[in-house]
Design a protein around this motif. Structure first.
Motif, PDB file in Angstrom:
ATOM      1  N   GLY A 273      12.741 -23.107  58.928  1.00 33.23           N
ATOM      2  CA  GLY A 273      12.650 -24.643  58.664  1.00 33.23           C
ATOM      3  C   GLY A 273      12.876 -25.327  59.878  1.00 33.23           C
ATOM      4  O   GLY A 273      13.308 -25.154  60.942  1.00 33.23           O
ATOM      5  N   TRP A 274      12.232 -26.675  59.850  1.00 34.14           N
ATOM      6  CA  TRP A 274      12.431 -27.694  60.795  1.00 34.14           C
ATOM      7  C   TRP A 274      12.581 -29.168  60.092  1.00 34.14           C
ATOM      8  O   TRP A 274      12.125 -29.369  58.993  1.00 34.14           O
ATOM      9  CB  TRP A 274      10.923 -27.871  61.644  1.00 34.14           C
ATOM     10  CG  TRP A 274      10.754 -26.612  62.516  1.00 34.14           C
ATOM     11  CD1 TRP A 274      10.979 -26.421  63.735  1.00 34.14           C
ATOM     12  CD2 TRP A 274      10.142 -25.563  62.112  1.00 34.14           C
ATOM     13  NE1 TRP A 274      10.509 -25.235  64.256  1.00 34.14           N
ATOM     14  CE2 TRP A 274       9.963 -24.606  63.387  1.00 34.14           C
ATOM     15  CE3 TRP A 274       9.471 -24.912  60.864  1.00 34.14           C
ATOM     16  CZ2 TRP A 274       9.574 -23.274  62.940  1.00 34.14           C
ATOM     17  CZ3 TRP A 274       9.120 -23.751  60.780  1.00 34.14           C
ATOM     18  CH2 TRP A 274       8.943 -22.947  62.039  1.00 34.14           C
ATOM     19  N   GLU A 286      20.194 -21.499  61.226  1.00 36.48           N
ATOM     20  CA  GLU A 286      19.865 -20.310  60.017  1.00 36.48           C
ATOM     21  C   GLU A 286      20.748 -20.849  58.763  1.00 36.48           C
ATOM     22  O   GLU A 286      20.246 -20.810  57.616  1.00 36.48           O
ATOM     23  CB  GLU A 286      20.443 -19.154  60.461  1.00 36.48           C
ATOM     24  CG  GLU A 286      20.318 -18.191  59.526  1.00 36.48           C
ATOM     25  CD  GLU A 286      20.654 -16.911  60.049  1.00 36.48           C
ATOM     26  OE1 GLU A 286      21.471 -15.895  59.263  1.00 36.48           O
ATOM     27  OE2 GLU A 286      20.500 -16.464  61.215  1.00 36.48           O
ATOM     28  N   ALA A 287      21.887 -21.422  59.072  1.00 34.94           N
ATOM     29  CA  ALA A 287      22.937 -21.923  57.746  1.00 34.94           C
ATOM     30  C   ALA A 287      22.125 -23.226  57.165  1.00 34.94           C
ATOM     31  O   ALA A 287      22.030 -23.172  55.837  1.00 34.94           O
ATOM     32  CB  ALA A 287      24.090 -22.362  58.533  1.00 34.94           C
ATOM     33  N   GLN A 288      21.381 -23.942  57.789  1.00 36.76           N
ATOM     34  CA  GLN A 288      20.600 -25.127  57.120  1.00 36.76           C
ATOM     35  C   GLN A 288      19.491 -24.634  56.406  1.00 36.76           C
ATOM     36  O   GLN A 288      19.073 -25.057  55.167  1.00 36.76           O
ATOM     37  CB  GLN A 288      20.243 -26.122  58.340  1.00 36.76           C
ATOM     38  CG  GLN A 288      21.134 -26.996  58.837  1.00 36.76           C
ATOM     39  CD  GLN A 288      20.910 -27.829  59.801  1.00 36.76           C
ATOM     40  OE1 GLN A 288      19.925 -27.332  60.709  1.00 36.76           O
ATOM     41  NE2 GLN A 288      21.466 -28.865  60.160  1.00 36.76           N
ATOM     42  N   TYR A 293      17.119 -23.386  51.002  1.00 41.69           N
ATOM     43  CA  TYR A 293      16.385 -22.525  50.078  1.00 41.69           C
ATOM     44  C   TYR A 293      17.498 -22.038  48.855  1.00 41.69           C
ATOM     45  O   TYR A 293      16.906 -21.897  47.547  1.00 41.69           O
ATOM     46  CB  TYR A 293      15.993 -21.523  50.728  1.00 41.69           C
ATOM     47  CG  TYR A 293      14.434 -21.548  51.213  1.00 41.69           C
ATOM     48  CD1 TYR A 293      13.591 -21.422  50.266  1.00 41.69           C
ATOM     49  CD2 TYR A 293      14.301 -21.929  52.633  1.00 41.69           C
ATOM     50  CE1 TYR A 293      12.264 -21.332  50.612  1.00 41.69           C
ATOM     51  CE2 TYR A 293      13.107 -22.115  52.912  1.00 41.69           C
ATOM     52  CZ  TYR A 293      11.913 -21.765  51.963  1.00 41.69           C
ATOM     53  OH  TYR A 293      10.712 -21.951  52.482  1.00 41.69           O
ATOM     54  N   CYS A 294      18.727 -22.269  48.986  1.00 38.64           N
ATOM     55  CA  CYS A 294      19.924 -21.722  48.064  1.00 38.64           C
ATOM     56  C   CYS A 294      20.656 -23.007  47.415  1.00 38.64           C
ATOM     57  O   CYS A 294      21.501 -22.730  47.032  1.00 38.64           O
ATOM     58  CB  CYS A 294      20.757 -20.622  48.569  1.00 38.64           C
ATOM     59  SG  CYS A 294      19.716 -19.431  49.355  1.00 38.64           S
ATOM     60  N   THR A 295      19.911 -24.126  47.390  1.00 35.53           N
ATOM     61  CA  THR A 295      20.657 -25.432  46.794  1.00 35.53           C
ATOM     62  C   THR A 295      19.627 -25.762  45.701  1.00 35.53           C
ATOM     63  O   THR A 295      18.460 -25.968  46.161  1.00 35.53           O
ATOM     64  CB  THR A 295      20.980 -26.205  47.836  1.00 35.53           C
ATOM     65  OG1 THR A 295      21.940 -25.802  48.654  1.00 35.53           O
ATOM     66  CG2 THR A 295      21.782 -27.459  46.992  1.00 35.53           C
ATOM     67  N   ASP A 296      20.344 -25.910  44.467  1.00 36.05           N
ATOM     68  CA  ASP A 296      19.454 -26.560  43.363  1.00 36.05           C
ATOM     69  C   ASP A 296      18.967 -28.061  43.795  1.00 36.05           C
ATOM     70  O   ASP A 296      19.997 -28.847  43.950  1.00 36.05           O
ATOM     71  CB  ASP A 296      19.945 -26.426  42.089  1.00 36.05           C
ATOM     72  CG  ASP A 296      19.107 -27.054  40.905  1.00 36.05           C
ATOM     73  OD1 ASP A 296      18.632 -28.219  41.005  1.00 36.05           O
ATOM     74  OD2 ASP A 296      18.964 -26.142  40.023  1.00 36.05           O
ATOM     75  N   VAL A 297      17.675 -28.524  43.955  1.00 33.18           N
ATOM     76  CA  VAL A 297      17.647 -29.726  44.539  1.00 33.18           C
ATOM     77  C   VAL A 297      17.932 -31.044  43.281  1.00 33.18           C
ATOM     78  O   VAL A 297      18.063 -31.989  43.623  1.00 33.18           O
ATOM     79  CB  VAL A 297      15.943 -30.132  44.898  1.00 33.18           C
ATOM     80  CG1 VAL A 297      15.666 -29.147  45.919  1.00 33.18           C
ATOM     81  CG2 VAL A 297      15.145 -29.535  43.620  1.00 33.18           C
ATOM     82  N   VAL A 309      14.640 -11.356  51.535  1.00 31.45           N
ATOM     83  CA  VAL A 309      14.165 -12.508  52.557  1.00 31.45           C
ATOM     84  C   VAL A 309      15.120 -12.777  53.507  1.00 31.45           C
ATOM     85  O   VAL A 309      16.458 -12.580  53.287  1.00 31.45           O
ATOM     86  CB  VAL A 309      14.027 -13.769  51.466  1.00 31.45           C
ATOM     87  CG1 VAL A 309      13.851 -14.966  52.315  1.00 31.45           C
ATOM     88  CG2 VAL A 309      12.981 -13.677  50.409  1.00 31.45           C
ATOM     89  N   ASP A 310      14.619 -12.937  54.615  1.00 32.61           N
ATOM     90  CA  ASP A 310      15.530 -13.128  55.791  1.00 32.61           C
ATOM     91  C   ASP A 310      15.401 -14.953  56.154  1.00 32.61           C
ATOM     92  O   ASP A 310      14.478 -15.205  56.378  1.00 32.61           O
ATOM     93  CB  ASP A 310      15.159 -12.320  57.136  1.00 32.61           C
ATOM     94  CG  ASP A 310      15.347 -10.907  57.107  1.00 32.61           C
ATOM     95  OD1 ASP A 310      16.174 -10.595  56.318  1.00 32.61           O
ATOM     96  OD2 ASP A 310      14.975 -10.294  58.014  1.00 32.61           O
ATOM     97  N   TYR A 311      16.658 -15.424  56.067  1.00 30.27           N
ATOM     98  CA  TYR A 311      16.602 -16.860  56.246  1.00 30.27           C
ATOM     99  C   TYR A 311      16.824 -16.762  57.737  1.00 30.27           C
ATOM    100  O   TYR A 311      17.947 -16.530  58.271  1.00 30.27           O
ATOM    101  CB  TYR A 311      17.699 -17.522  55.389  1.00 30.27           C
ATOM    102  CG  TYR A 311      17.507 -17.296  54.011  1.00 30.27           C
ATOM    103  CD1 TYR A 311      16.811 -18.187  53.345  1.00 30.27           C
ATOM    104  CD2 TYR A 311      17.930 -16.327  53.352  1.00 30.27           C
ATOM    105  CE1 TYR A 311      16.650 -18.167  51.923  1.00 30.27           C
ATOM    106  CE2 TYR A 311      17.808 -16.113  51.863  1.00 30.27           C
ATOM    107  CZ  TYR A 311      16.821 -17.064  51.388  1.00 30.27           C
ATOM    108  OH  TYR A 311      16.830 -16.880  49.776  1.00 30.27           O
ATOM    109  N   ARG A 312      16.135 -17.470  58.499  1.00 27.16           N
ATOM    110  CA  ARG A 312      16.369 -17.624  59.794  1.00 27.16           C
ATOM    111  C   ARG A 312      16.282 -18.979  60.570  1.00 27.16           C
ATOM    112  O   ARG A 312      15.587 -19.909  59.784  1.00 27.16           O
ATOM    113  CB  ARG A 312      15.233 -16.699  60.527  1.00 27.16           C
ATOM    114  CG  ARG A 312      15.379 -15.320  60.328  1.00 27.16           C
ATOM    115  CD  ARG A 312      14.151 -14.675  60.993  1.00 27.16           C
ATOM    116  NE  ARG A 312      14.263 -12.942  60.721  1.00 27.16           N
ATOM    117  CZ  ARG A 312      13.348 -12.101  61.452  1.00 27.16           C
ATOM    118  NH1 ARG A 312      12.732 -12.661  62.431  1.00 27.16           N
ATOM    119  NH2 ARG A 312      13.615 -10.971  61.066  1.00 27.16           N
ATOM    120  N   ALA A 313      16.626 -19.186  61.618  1.00 27.34           N
ATOM    121  CA  ALA A 313      16.579 -20.703  62.213  1.00 27.34           C
ATOM    122  C   ALA A 313      14.922 -20.945  62.577  1.00 27.34           C
ATOM    123  O   ALA A 313      14.255 -19.968  62.618  1.00 27.34           O
ATOM    124  CB  ALA A 313      17.342 -20.722  63.527  1.00 27.34           C
TER     125      ALA A 313
END
Length: 326
Positions: A273-274, A286-288, A293-297, A309-313
């Motif tokens: 993500g950017w 990576e935390a962002q 992705y893991c927060t209900d909008v 799924v790998d969450y990467r910076a």
């Protein structure tokens, strides 16, 4: 809400013969079949049908007494029968999304009475010209409607974003047109991102806030390898739509965002993500990325991570120097 575009052709009067060089009737003027001229023109007419896709829009149309339907499923059944009868008669038929809100605005602008079939037909022609149509080939409406909605939303987004870019004006400092400069910059940024992403099947989503709300664009691209095509074909409509939305964020100097999901064989999906800042894509940590992705909008509550799924910076994207136009 159907529109016929009939081709106007000059037809010879019945019984008329045009003589060739030796006085005999020319072969090209002899009748080819027994079809009447009116029936022949009807077969060549193009029909465009406006489709009310969901129940919310259907209820909005029921406020017009001349709208003849009370039940949306019944309306769709009749619509399906109409479309199939058109194709059975070998007539080219296309469909366009009918938006009641846009229809009301169109009638107000054109000073039309919205409660007439003629006004609905005129709007159907307007929507077809503005947002494009989808050819109907006899398929069930259940499979046609999602594609029609997606295409219409994409065209509307592109039209709106293009208008924002066109209205951006010229920079008071350098004299360049801000919208055109932003589009060029967004094109370079997308190409560099896809080149840096490497092999794999890439799916990108860009979101940008605008004065009328958030707009989105998606793009699918194949990463470079020995057999895949180049990572970006600049003339495709999907690429143009994506670049236009990204350019809108650059021109408006907003805080949009971009996410990339990459699939490769026998490996977990990778998510990057950017955030958009001063016309550049700044990598998220990576935390962002995980938080996004893991927060209900809607509620802000945490959601479980997606399995496999790998969450990467986000990775660094070579870019232009930051610039600000006024």
């Amino acid at each position: 809400m159907a529109r016929d575009d009939t081709t106007n052709r000059d037809t010879p009067r019945a019984g008329r013969k045009t003589r060739g060089p030796r006085g005999g009737p020319r072969a090209m003027d002899r009748p080819r079949n027994r079809t009447s001229p009116r029936r022949a023109l009807r077969q060549e007419a193009v029909t465009t049908v406006g489709v009310i896709a969901d129940d919310v829009d259907f209820r909005a149309m029921r406020r017009y007494p001349t709208f003849a339907f009370d039940d949306h499923p019944e309306y769709l059944r009749h619509l399906q029968a109409l479309l199939r009868s058109q194709t059975a008669g070998k007539r080219h038929t296309s469909v366009v999304l009918f938006d009641p809100e846009d229809f009301a605005a169109f009638c107000a602008e054109q000073e039309l009475d919205p409660d007439t079939p003629l006004s609905r037909s005129r709007y159907t022609a307007h929507a077809a010209e503005l947002f494009g149509t989808l050819a109907y080939g006899g398929e069930p409406l259940d499979s046609l409607l999602p594609e029609l909605i997606d295409r219409s939303v994409r065209r509307a987004t592109r039209h709106y974003a293009s208008g924002l870019l066109a209205d951006a004006g010229e920079c008071a400092d350098c004299g360049r047109h801000i919208g055109r400069a932003a589009f060029d910059k967004a094109s370079r940024a997308l190409r560099r991102l896809l080149e840096a992403a490497g092999p794999g099947s890439h799916h990108l989503v860009c979101s940008v806030p605008t004065p009328s709300g958030q707009i989105f664009a998606t793009l699918h691209a194949e990463g470079p390898d020995a057999t895949a095509p180049p990572p970006m074909e600049p003339d495709t409509a999907e690429v143009t739509e994506f670049v236009t939305v990204l350019a809108t964020g650059i021109a408006l100097d907003t805080t949009g965002g971009l996410v990339l999901r990459t699939k490769t064989p026998a490996a977990p999906d990778r998510l990057h993500g950017w955030r958009l800042h001063r016309g550049r894509l700044i990598p998220l940590t990576e935390a962002q990325v995980f938080s996004a992705y893991c927060t209900d909008v809607e509620t802000g509550e945490p959601m479980p991570p997606e399995p496999g799924v790998d969450y990467r910076a986000g990775f660094h994207i070579p870019g232009d120097d930051p610039e600000t136009h006024h």
